[in-house]
Scaffold this motif. Structure first.
Motif, PDB file in Angstrom:
ATOM      1  N   ASP A  24       0.832  -1.209   0.000  1.00 40.53           N
ATOM      2  CA  ASP A  24       0.000   0.000   0.000  1.00 40.53           C
ATOM      3  C   ASP A  24       0.865   1.257   0.000  1.00 40.53           C
ATOM      4  OD1 ASP A  24      -2.334  -1.504   0.105  1.00 40.53           O
ATOM      5  OD2 ASP A  24      -2.437  -1.458   2.296  1.00 40.53           O
ATOM      6  N   LEU A  25       1.880   1.271   0.905  1.00 43.23           N
ATOM      7  CA  LEU A  25       2.731   2.454   1.006  1.00 43.23           C
ATOM      8  C   LEU A  25       3.532   2.650  -0.275  1.00 43.23           C
ATOM      9  CD1 LEU A  25       3.906   4.806   2.556  1.00 43.23           C
ATOM     10  CD2 LEU A  25       5.523   3.227   3.659  1.00 43.23           C
ATOM     11  N   ALA A  26       4.019   1.557  -0.850  1.00 48.92           N
ATOM     12  CA  ALA A  26       4.780   1.653  -2.101  1.00 48.92           C
ATOM     13  C   ALA A  26       3.926   2.285  -3.207  1.00 48.92           C
ATOM     14  CB  ALA A  26       5.259   0.262  -2.525  1.00 48.92           C
ATOM     15  N   LYS A  27       2.656   1.906  -3.259  1.00 44.62           N
ATOM     16  CA  LYS A  27       1.756   2.435  -4.294  1.00 44.62           C
ATOM     17  C   LYS A  27       1.530   3.927  -4.115  1.00 44.62           C
ATOM     18  CE  LYS A  27      -2.907   1.843  -6.165  1.00 44.62           C
ATOM     19  NZ  LYS A  27      -4.185   1.064  -6.060  1.00 44.62           N
ATOM     20  N   PHE A  28       1.272   4.341  -2.839  1.00 43.64           N
ATOM     21  CA  PHE A  28       1.007   5.761  -2.588  1.00 43.64           C
ATOM     22  C   PHE A  28       2.250   6.617  -2.799  1.00 43.64           C
ATOM     23  CE2 PHE A  28      -2.571   4.160   0.134  1.00 43.64           C
ATOM     24  CZ  PHE A  28      -3.584   4.746  -0.596  1.00 43.64           C
ATOM     25  N   ALA A  29       3.436   6.067  -2.487  1.00 46.59           N
ATOM     26  CA  ALA A  29       4.682   6.843  -2.599  1.00 46.59           C
ATOM     27  C   ALA A  29       5.301   6.752  -3.982  1.00 46.59           C
ATOM     28  CB  ALA A  29       5.688   6.369  -1.550  1.00 46.59           C
ATOM     29  N   GLY A  30       4.803   5.847  -4.822  1.00 49.31           N
ATOM     30  CA  GLY A  30       5.346   5.705  -6.178  1.00 49.31           C
ATOM     31  C   GLY A  30       6.710   5.049  -6.193  1.00 49.31           C
ATOM     32  N   VAL A  31       6.951   4.090  -5.279  1.00 49.27           N
ATOM     33  CA  VAL A  31       8.214   3.346  -5.251  1.00 49.27           C
ATOM     34  C   VAL A  31       7.895   1.870  -5.204  1.00 49.27           C
ATOM     35  CG1 VAL A  31       9.445   5.220  -4.079  1.00 49.27           C
ATOM     36  CG2 VAL A  31       8.350   3.433  -2.718  1.00 49.27           C
ATOM     37  N   SER A  32       8.927   1.029  -5.282  1.00 50.48           N
ATOM     38  CA  SER A  32       8.706  -0.415  -5.241  1.00 50.48           C
ATOM     39  C   SER A  32       8.527  -0.909  -3.805  1.00 50.48           C
ATOM     40  CB  SER A  32       9.880  -1.154  -5.893  1.00 50.48           C
ATOM     41  OG  SER A  32      11.047  -1.007  -5.102  1.00 50.48           O
ATOM     42  N   ARG A  33       7.877  -2.087  -3.661  1.00 52.55           N
ATOM     43  CA  ARG A  33       7.735  -2.671  -2.326  1.00 52.55           C
ATOM     44  C   ARG A  33       9.092  -3.038  -1.757  1.00 52.55           C
ATOM     45  NH1 ARG A  33       8.128  -6.928   0.359  1.00 52.55           N
ATOM     46  NH2 ARG A  33       8.844  -8.103  -1.464  1.00 52.55           N
ATOM     47  N   THR A  35      11.788  -1.391  -2.113  1.00 54.08           N
ATOM     48  CA  THR A  35      12.355  -0.165  -1.543  1.00 54.08           C
ATOM     49  C   THR A  35      11.853   0.046  -0.118  1.00 54.08           C
ATOM     50  OG1 THR A  35      12.601   0.902  -3.697  1.00 54.08           O
ATOM     51  CG2 THR A  35      12.493   2.342  -1.761  1.00 54.08           C
ATOM     52  N   ILE A  36      10.555  -0.146   0.075  1.00 52.24           N
ATOM     53  CA  ILE A  36       9.976  -0.001   1.414  1.00 52.24           C
ATOM     54  C   ILE A  36      10.628  -0.986   2.378  1.00 52.24           C
ATOM     55  CG2 ILE A  36       7.879  -0.077   2.792  1.00 52.24           C
ATOM     56  CD1 ILE A  36       7.975   2.214   0.785  1.00 52.24           C
ATOM     57  N   SER A  37      10.756  -2.225   1.952  1.00 54.88           N
ATOM     58  CA  SER A  37      11.351  -3.264   2.803  1.00 54.88           C
ATOM     59  C   SER A  37      12.795  -2.933   3.152  1.00 54.88           C
ATOM     60  CB  SER A  37      11.281  -4.618   2.096  1.00 54.88           C
ATOM     61  OG  SER A  37      11.913  -5.625   2.860  1.00 54.88           O
ATOM     62  N   GLY A  38      13.565  -2.464   2.160  1.00 52.21           N
ATOM     63  CA  GLY A  38      14.973  -2.145   2.388  1.00 52.21           C
ATOM     64  C   GLY A  38      15.171  -0.977   3.333  1.00 52.21           C
ATOM     65  N   VAL A  39      14.302   0.050   3.197  1.00 56.20           N
ATOM     66  CA  VAL A  39      14.408   1.218   4.073  1.00 56.20           C
ATOM     67  C   VAL A  39      14.031   0.840   5.504  1.00 56.20           C
ATOM     68  CG1 VAL A  39      13.491   3.514   4.578  1.00 56.20           C
ATOM     69  CG2 VAL A  39      14.029   2.873   2.213  1.00 56.20           C
TER      70      VAL A  39
END
Length: 387
Positions: A24-33, A35-39
């Protein structure tokens, strides 16, 4: 995006609090999932653009999600003798004689009634005479610390009362027997050593032992109190004990203190005066450390008797057979008297509230409390005479 060990984030906590999945966050922020996991795992440090997108998607400021861990200062300290080697430990720190000393918060030294917060952490290496300590608190607070070593729980009472009246002062108390406390003072590990030793030859309390231990610095002895010391026995005295001579009865078992303790010294002296061999007393080699351990052994039935003070007997509801009036003194190297934290602590000794607390313990005579009872100069070193 590269890993940055100093960059911290609470991205995961914020996302979960808002009920969002990584996708969900990846979609709203326009990045890959990924990326979210790595951060979130700290594997990647986001670029400025990604950080701004994540903050916008979560409705917060970038600073709410990311921050830099400040560099942790370190100091070099002398490890106290009790510190083991080869393991990371929680430490308490104090400035003694112009150098930092680190005390391990392990065993009973790690607790009062609650766990003691650490000033830092570090590990002592086998071949090193110093230790690098990573600080966990503001360094300025550590300068206002006085270190006490001694066996009487009254030291803790005095310390806690003083900290209430002087909130900026810290008193670090370690429970050590009289000789150990004195040796720690001479090694530069503590500011004040409490002791209650009696020399039967000179009929003096403490002074002969201080004189023998001093190297090249004058010491001042200040009285904390005069206490009744004797045998702690079970409430109601079911065995009918009256003197140390009764300790040889076959149904009597004692606990004893370790070498260097004033209580052990008193037991040995009293038995010798009564002509009783140590081996005739069952439990003479059964060692416990500290006045409270003696009381607990008697109170739980592990032992029939043990030497401690009238105040400890009262606290545990035990009966008491007096043997000696012992003078408990605070030994301080003269240069330490000029240090502000030490002066602040000592200034409370004559306070009526401290005296009242000591008197309320029972068995304490406070008529000399706070008085300088002796000044001991080191033995002069005589030059070698040429033949």
């Amino acid at each position: 995006m590269k890993q940055d060990n100093n960059l911290c984030n609470n991205l995961k906590q914020t996302r979960i609090r808002l009920g969002m999945s990584q996708q969900d966050l990846a979609k709203f922020a326009g990045v890959s999932r990924q990326t979210i996991s790595g951060v979130e795992s700290g594997q990647y440090a986001p670029s400025t653009t990604v950080a701004l997108r994540l903050a916008k998607a979560l409705g917060c400021q970038v600073e709410d999600l990311f921050w830099l861990e400040p560099d942790t200062p370190e100091i070099e300290a002398i490890p106290s003798e009790t510190m083991p080697t080869g393991e990371k430990l929680r430490l308490s720190l104090a400035r003694v004689g112009g150098q930092w000393v680190a005390y391990p918060l392990i065993g009973n030294d790690g607790f009062r009634l609650e766990m003691i917060p650490a000033d830092g952490e570090g590990d002592r290496q086998p071949d090193s005479t110093t230790i690098r300590v990573k600080l966990l608190d503001e360094p300025t607070k550590l300068h206002h610390t006085v270190v006490l070593a001694g066996c009487t729980p009254a030291l803790s009472l005095w310390a806690r009362a003083t900290e209430r009246w002087h909130p900026g002062l810290r008193v670090h108390w370690t429970s050590d027997n009289s000789m150990r406390a004195l040796h720690r003072l001479c090694r530069g590990e503590v500011h004040i050593a409490g002791m209650h030793l009696y020399d039967s030859k000179t009929k003096q309390h403490n002074v002969p032992f201080v004189r023998a231990a001093l190297k090249d610095t004058t010491a001042v002895l200040i009285n904390l109190g005069i206490w009744a010391e004797g045998l702690l026995i079970e409430s109601g005295n079911p065995l009918g004990l009256k003197t140390v001579a009764d300790l040889v009865q076959p149904d009597v078992t004692i606990v004893n203190r370790e070498q260097g303790a004033g209580s052990r010294q008193l037991l040995e002296l009293t038995l010798q005066q009564a002509g009783i061999p140590f081996e005739a007393v069952k439990g003479f080699e059964q060692i416990v450390c500290g006045h409270l351990a003696v009381a607990q052994a008697v109170a739980t039935g592990r032992a029939s008797a043990g030497v401690s003070t009238a105040s400890v007997a009262t606290a545990f509801g035990l009966d008491f057979i007096p043997l000696h009036r012992s003078r408990y003194d605070l030994v301080i190297l003269k240069p330490y008297l000029e240090e502000a934290p030490v002066q602040q602590l000592l200034s409370t000794l004559g306070h009526r509230r401290v005296l009242s607390q000591l008197e309320a313990l029972g068995g304490y005579d406070t008529s000399q409390t706070g008085e300088v009872v002796a000044t001991v100069e080191p033995k002069p070193v005589l030059p070698d005479l040429l033949c």
